[in-house]
Design a protein around this motif. Sequence first.
Motif, PDB file in Angstrom:
ATOM      1  N   ASN A   1      38.446  46.519  44.415  1.00  0.00           N
ATOM      2  CA  ASN A   1      38.286  45.094  44.102  1.00  0.00           C
ATOM      3  C   ASN A   1      36.826  44.715  44.293  1.00  0.00           C
ATOM      4  O   ASN A   1      36.183  45.154  45.250  1.00  0.00           O
ATOM      5  CB  ASN A   1      39.126  44.233  45.043  1.00  0.00           C
ATOM      6  CG  ASN A   1      40.606  44.415  44.796  1.00  0.00           C
ATOM      7  OD1 ASN A   1      41.010  44.952  43.764  1.00  0.00           O
ATOM      8  ND2 ASN A   1      41.414  43.983  45.732  1.00  0.00           N
TER       9      ASN A   1
ATOM     10  N   ALA B   1      34.374  45.539  42.362  1.00  0.00           N
ATOM     11  CA  ALA B   1      33.421  46.533  41.848  1.00  0.00           C
ATOM     12  C   ALA B   1      32.739  46.061  40.567  1.00  0.00           C
ATOM     13  O   ALA B   1      31.701  46.600  40.173  1.00  0.00           O
ATOM     14  CB  ALA B   1      34.137  47.855  41.590  1.00  0.00           C
ATOM     15  N   GLY B   2      33.335  45.085  39.883  1.00  0.00           N
ATOM     16  CA  GLY B   2      32.734  44.588  38.648  1.00  0.00           C
ATOM     17  C   GLY B   2      33.562  44.886  37.412  1.00  0.00           C
ATOM     18  O   GLY B   2      33.136  44.617  36.278  1.00  0.00           O
ATOM     19  N   LYS B   3      34.768  45.417  37.596  1.00  0.00           N
ATOM     20  CA  LYS B   3      35.592  45.839  36.457  1.00  0.00           C
ATOM     21  C   LYS B   3      35.970  44.659  35.560  1.00  0.00           C
ATOM     22  O   LYS B   3      35.812  44.718  34.345  1.00  0.00           O
ATOM     23  CB  LYS B   3      36.877  46.543  36.947  1.00  0.00           C
ATOM     24  CG  LYS B   3      36.629  47.679  37.910  1.00  0.00           C
ATOM     25  CD  LYS B   3      37.919  48.360  38.335  1.00  0.00           C
ATOM     26  CE  LYS B   3      38.919  47.488  39.056  1.00  0.00           C
ATOM     27  NZ  LYS B   3      38.480  46.999  40.377  1.00  0.00           N
TER      28      LYS B   3
HETATM   29  N1  ATP Z   1      33.352  33.511  38.753  1.00  0.00           N
HETATM   30  C1  ATP Z   1      32.652  34.154  39.669  1.00  0.00           C
HETATM   31  N2  ATP Z   1      31.701  33.517  40.382  1.00  0.00           N
HETATM   32  C2  ATP Z   1      30.970  34.166  41.316  1.00  0.00           C
HETATM   33  N3  ATP Z   1      31.104  35.475  41.603  1.00  0.00           N
HETATM   34  C3  ATP Z   1      32.029  36.170  40.928  1.00  0.00           C
HETATM   35  C4  ATP Z   1      32.855  35.550  39.929  1.00  0.00           C
HETATM   36  N4  ATP Z   1      33.692  36.482  39.426  1.00  0.00           N
HETATM   37  C5  ATP Z   1      33.392  37.634  40.074  1.00  0.00           C
HETATM   38  N5  ATP Z   1      32.404  37.451  40.967  1.00  0.00           N
HETATM   39  C6  ATP Z   1      31.798  38.481  41.843  1.00  0.00           C
HETATM   40  O1  ATP Z   1      31.347  39.534  41.018  1.00  0.00           O
HETATM   41  C7  ATP Z   1      31.636  40.803  41.604  1.00  0.00           C
HETATM   42  C8  ATP Z   1      32.504  41.623  40.647  1.00  0.00           C
HETATM   43  O2  ATP Z   1      33.775  41.001  40.516  1.00  0.00           O
HETATM   44  P1  ATP Z   1      34.905  41.512  39.500  1.00  0.00           P
HETATM   45  O3  ATP Z   1      36.000  40.512  39.492  1.00  0.00           O
HETATM   46  O4  ATP Z   1      34.271  41.869  38.216  1.00  0.00           O
HETATM   47  O5  ATP Z   1      35.376  42.843  40.232  1.00  0.00           O
HETATM   48  P2  ATP Z   1      36.663  43.723  39.929  1.00  0.00           P
HETATM   49  O6  ATP Z   1      36.231  45.127  40.093  1.00  0.00           O
HETATM   50  O7  ATP Z   1      37.274  43.349  38.649  1.00  0.00           O
HETATM   51  O8  ATP Z   1      37.629  43.329  41.097  1.00  0.00           O
HETATM   52  P3  ATP Z   1      39.081  42.655  40.956  1.00  0.00           P
HETATM   53  O9  ATP Z   1      39.987  43.731  40.471  1.00  0.00           O
HETATM   54  O10 ATP Z   1      39.367  42.213  42.351  1.00  0.00           O
HETATM   55  O11 ATP Z   1      38.929  41.512  39.999  1.00  0.00           O
HETATM   56  C9  ATP Z   1      32.288  40.489  42.939  1.00  0.00           C
HETATM   57  O12 ATP Z   1      31.284  40.518  43.914  1.00  0.00           O
HETATM   58  C10 ATP Z   1      32.829  39.099  42.762  1.00  0.00           C
HETATM   59  O13 ATP Z   1      32.896  38.440  43.992  1.00  0.00           O
END
Ligand code: ATP
Length: 321
Positions: free
Chosen positions: A33, A35-37
């Motif tokens: 979670n 990671a930026g996916k």
């Molecule tokens: N709308 C937003 N505003 C500010 N920061 C954000 C926002 N969306 C994501 N982030 C930040 O960007 C980074 C990547 O988040 P992202 O949701 O892309 O990760 P992920 O790998 O998809 O995790 P997950 O499966 O939990 O969504 C994280 O540090 C998150 O806190």
Amino acid sequence: MNNLEYFFGDIKAVDNISFTVKQGEIFSFLGPNGAGKSTVINVLTTLLPIQKGSAKIAGYDLKHEPEKVRESIGIVFQELTLDRDMTVREILEYHGRLYSMPKAERQERVDELISLVELEGKRDTLTKHLSGGMKRRLEIARGLMTRPKVLFMDEPTIGLDPQTRIRIWDYVKDINQQGTTIFLTTHYMDEADQLSDRISIIDHGKIVITGRSWELKNMLGQDLIYLETGDNWAAGELLKDLDSVKGIKEKSKGIVVMVNVDGTYLLPEVMDRLRSGGIKIKAVNLKKPSMDDVFVHYTGRELRDNGAEKGAVVVSRVRRR
Ligand SMILES: Nc1ncnc2c1ncn2[C@@H]1O[C@H](COP(=O)(O)OP(=O)(O)OP(=O)(O)O)[C@@H](O)[C@H]1O
């Protein structure tokens, strides 16, 4: 996708990511979670603007032809987004209408998809009365309504029971065999392993490594020998010069010896060496590298199901030959 970067204010969510998904592939982003996916998926599906970098999807430029991109893709979101007061059939119908599908084609496609995701008995049921797994299946059907060239799936089986997850993997494979390219994100090792033609491990907004599941595992060696001894450091020193030893990693209680040969036959030699060096052996385990091992190797930590990141317990002393 070339050199994608994405910032939320000061937070760099995606850090210079480049990759290519081949037509007809199932390609996964595996990472914890945060990671930026999702950010990558949201940019690729035009839900977030492209700040830096460039991408082509189904031959269309993301920045200059976003409409064409949208027409070529389907999306299955991580969060359920179904209207609770619409029936299964209505959800699909409505989606087809939104994309101006002619009525006859729409109805045919609705029937086809309801049967693909095995919701025949639920076609006139309100979505609020469906189970979590059924809702997810309906979301997948909706993502496919317009016969997309590329289907994006953000954590397609998150929160589902093991049986439903396997069923969804079967649908994903079916859809792919029918010609749809699939890009999915997951934090489940087994999902990435079972489903994907190729996997990118993503961590802190960067791609750490990309390859086929077996290629990634083979990079760690043919077998892994886990040892707990009276003196793990000394044990590592005694074993590191063996020809078939590809590398040694320290774990919290023991060491993992990565070997290039069948470990079953190397194990006696390993034990002899340790015993003649005066090292007490407390525990031994021999196994094939798994996707978890690959993940730990390349990110330095384990990926917990709840997304909590365990502190780095691994000190790499790998020598590549
Ligand atoms: N709308 C937003 N505003 C500010 N920061 C954000 C926002 N969306 C994501 N982030 C930040 O960007 C980074 C990547 O988040 P992202 O949701 O892309 O990760 P992920 O790998 O998809 O995790 P997950 O499966 O939990 O969504 C994280 O540090 C998150 O806190």
